[in-house]
Each structure stands twice: as structure tokens, then as C-alpha cells.
Design a protein around this motif. Sequence first.
Motif, mmCIF file in Angstrom:
data_model
loop_
_atom_site.group_PDB
_atom_site.id
_atom_site.type_symbol
_atom_site.label_atom_id
_atom_site.label_comp_id
_atom_site.label_asym_id
_atom_site.label_seq_id
_atom_site.Cartn_x
_atom_site.Cartn_y
_atom_site.Cartn_z
ATOM 1 N N GLN A 83 0.978 -1.172 -0.224
ATOM 2 C CA GLN A 83 0.100 0.045 0.013
ATOM 3 C C GLN A 83 0.901 1.291 -0.085
ATOM 4 O OE1 GLN A 83 -2.530 0.335 3.355
ATOM 5 N NE2 GLN A 83 -3.480 2.373 2.911
ATOM 6 N N VAL A 84 0.677 2.058 -0.860
ATOM 7 C CA VAL A 84 1.401 3.470 -1.105
ATOM 8 C C VAL A 84 0.798 4.283 -0.115
ATOM 9 C CG1 VAL A 84 1.952 5.336 -2.487
ATOM 10 C CG2 VAL A 84 1.785 2.982 -3.408
ATOM 11 N N GLN A 85 1.921 4.908 0.639
ATOM 12 C CA GLN A 85 1.706 5.819 1.624
ATOM 13 C C GLN A 85 2.611 7.008 1.777
ATOM 14 O OE1 GLN A 85 1.547 4.267 5.884
ATOM 15 N NE2 GLN A 85 0.110 5.851 6.421
ATOM 16 N N LEU A 86 2.119 8.277 1.862
ATOM 17 C CA LEU A 86 2.939 9.560 1.884
ATOM 18 C C LEU A 86 2.714 10.125 3.336
ATOM 19 C CD1 LEU A 86 2.390 11.004 -1.722
ATOM 20 C CD2 LEU A 86 4.252 9.417 -1.030
ATOM 21 N N VAL A 87 3.760 10.440 3.975
ATOM 22 C CA VAL A 87 3.550 11.046 5.197
ATOM 23 C C VAL A 87 4.323 12.074 5.453
ATOM 24 C CG1 VAL A 87 3.637 10.618 7.816
ATOM 25 C CG2 VAL A 87 3.185 8.726 6.215
ATOM 26 N N GLU A 88 3.569 13.469 5.821
ATOM 27 C CA GLU A 88 4.319 14.729 5.867
ATOM 28 C C GLU A 88 4.520 14.642 7.490
ATOM 29 O OE1 GLU A 88 1.179 15.354 2.561
ATOM 30 O OE2 GLU A 88 1.146 14.318 4.692
ATOM 31 N N SER A 89 5.416 15.762 7.845
ATOM 32 C CA SER A 89 5.820 16.129 8.904
ATOM 33 C C SER A 89 6.570 17.333 8.900
ATOM 34 C CB SER A 89 6.662 15.111 9.493
ATOM 35 O OG SER A 89 8.040 15.012 8.987
ATOM 36 N N GLY A 90 6.687 18.018 10.027
ATOM 37 C CA GLY A 90 7.310 19.286 10.149
ATOM 38 C C GLY A 90 6.569 20.652 10.341
ATOM 39 N N GLY A 91 5.306 20.609 10.058
ATOM 40 C CA GLY A 91 4.333 21.645 10.345
ATOM 41 C C GLY A 91 4.527 22.091 11.786
ATOM 42 N N GLY A 92 3.658 23.339 11.970
ATOM 43 C CA GLY A 92 3.780 23.848 13.102
ATOM 44 C C GLY A 92 3.160 25.354 13.186
ATOM 45 N N PHE A 93 3.208 25.765 14.261
ATOM 46 C CA PHE A 93 3.028 27.180 14.671
ATOM 47 C C PHE A 93 4.044 28.174 14.641
ATOM 48 C CE2 PHE A 93 -0.213 30.286 15.943
ATOM 49 C CZ PHE A 93 0.393 31.234 16.697
ATOM 50 N N LEU A 94 4.110 28.955 14.014
ATOM 51 C CA LEU A 94 5.063 30.083 14.110
ATOM 52 C C LEU A 94 4.807 31.547 13.706
ATOM 53 C CD1 LEU A 94 7.439 29.755 10.949
ATOM 54 C CD2 LEU A 94 5.218 28.704 11.347
ATOM 55 N N GLN A 95 5.662 32.377 14.018
ATOM 56 C CA GLN A 95 5.474 33.794 13.849
ATOM 57 C C GLN A 95 5.798 34.232 12.431
ATOM 58 O OE1 GLN A 95 4.264 36.019 16.242
ATOM 59 N NE2 GLN A 95 4.424 34.954 18.035
ATOM 60 N N ALA A 96 5.282 35.162 11.901
ATOM 61 C CA ALA A 96 5.599 35.628 10.641
ATOM 62 C C ALA A 96 7.082 36.100 10.660
ATOM 63 C CB ALA A 96 4.614 37.088 10.226
ATOM 64 N N THR A 120 8.916 2.484 -4.527
ATOM 65 C CA THR A 120 9.978 3.604 -4.801
ATOM 66 C C THR A 120 9.582 4.426 -5.780
ATOM 67 O OG1 THR A 120 11.636 1.914 -4.278
ATOM 68 C CG2 THR A 120 12.309 3.948 -5.404
ATOM 69 N N PHE A 121 9.780 5.993 -5.377
ATOM 70 C CA PHE A 121 9.432 6.913 -6.317
ATOM 71 C C PHE A 121 10.316 7.642 -7.010
ATOM 72 C CE2 PHE A 121 4.755 6.531 -5.651
ATOM 73 C CZ PHE A 121 4.798 6.231 -4.239
ATOM 74 N N SER A 122 11.677 6.948 -7.048
ATOM 75 C CA SER A 122 12.852 7.710 -7.380
ATOM 76 C C SER A 122 12.618 8.177 -8.979
ATOM 77 C CB SER A 122 14.073 6.919 -7.355
ATOM 78 O OG SER A 122 13.906 5.519 -7.905
ATOM 79 N N ASN A 123 11.731 7.534 -9.800
ATOM 80 C CA ASN A 123 11.421 7.540 -11.131
ATOM 81 C C ASN A 123 10.259 8.820 -11.287
ATOM 82 O OD1 ASN A 123 13.518 6.001 -11.838
ATOM 83 N ND2 ASN A 123 11.995 4.231 -11.989
ATOM 84 N N TYR A 124 9.594 9.156 -10.385
ATOM 85 C CA TYR A 124 8.778 10.087 -10.458
ATOM 86 C C TYR A 124 8.917 11.610 -9.811
ATOM 87 C CZ TYR A 124 5.922 6.017 -11.515
ATOM 88 O OH TYR A 124 5.513 5.037 -12.186
ATOM 89 N N ALA A 125 8.113 12.688 -10.266
ATOM 90 C CA ALA A 125 8.306 13.807 -9.641
ATOM 91 C C ALA A 125 7.479 14.062 -8.306
ATOM 92 C CB ALA A 125 7.761 15.175 -10.428
ATOM 93 N N MET A 126 8.115 14.774 -7.542
ATOM 94 C CA MET A 126 7.109 14.915 -6.158
ATOM 95 C C MET A 126 6.984 16.509 -6.039
ATOM 96 S SD MET A 126 9.165 12.229 -3.666
ATOM 97 C CE MET A 126 7.782 12.075 -2.494
#
Length: 121
Positions: free
Chosen positions: A1-14, A28-34
Motif C-alpha cells: 500500500q502506497v503511503q505518503l506521510v508529511e511532517s514538520g508543520g507547526g505554529f510560528l510567527q511571521a 519507490t518513487f525515484s522515477n517520479y516527480a514529487m
Amino acid sequence: QVQLVESGGGFLQAGGSLRLSCTASGRTFSNYAMGWFRQAPGKGREFVAAVNWSGQISLYADSVKGRFTISRDNAKNTVYLQMNSLKPEETAVYSCAVGILSRNTFDYTYWGQGTQVTVSS
């Protein structure tokens, strides 16, 4: 099953910086754009940046050029988005996607759930 997991978001000041990561599993997605897209409350999904399979060609939305940098590490099946000088209007859910190098959502096949970025003024 293909899964993409994002991380690194948060709350910050301008004016602050964040680095988002998106790791793919299941194949493997090495042959595709992201790419990275964002969606603010009440608005449609907006293109942010994309990188080709080798990392040598990148596309950016005009609004983020010079402030955001997209990169990828194929050995880790991961794409990154370094975001600098963030603005309150860039508050959104940021999602990564895999597909053909493009600014259009319909050229991307696999999508992550997204990570929230909130920029306060």
C-alpha cells in the motif's frame, strides 16, 4: 500500500522558517516527480513547488520563489520543503504528492494527508 506521510508543520510567527518532510512508503518513487501543494481554509488546493525525479529540475509558484526550496533524497524516498520568511496568508495544510512534474493537481497520483502550518502575524 502506497503511503505518503508529511511532517514538520507547526505554529510560528511571521518571518519564521519551517522545513517540511514527506516520506513515501510502499514503493519507490525515484522515477517520479514529487510536489507540494497547500490548501487554506475555504480555498482550493494551490501549487507550491515540485521537483523532478533527479532533483535537478524544480518548479515554484511565483508567490514562493526565492523563499521556498524543494529538494529530495531518493535513497530515503523523501522530499523536503524549506520555507523561509513565512507570511500569515500562507497558513494552510501542506500536502505532498507524487506524479508527473507539473503545477496541476491532476498530474499527481498519490497524495499525503497533509501537515498544518499556521503563521501568526
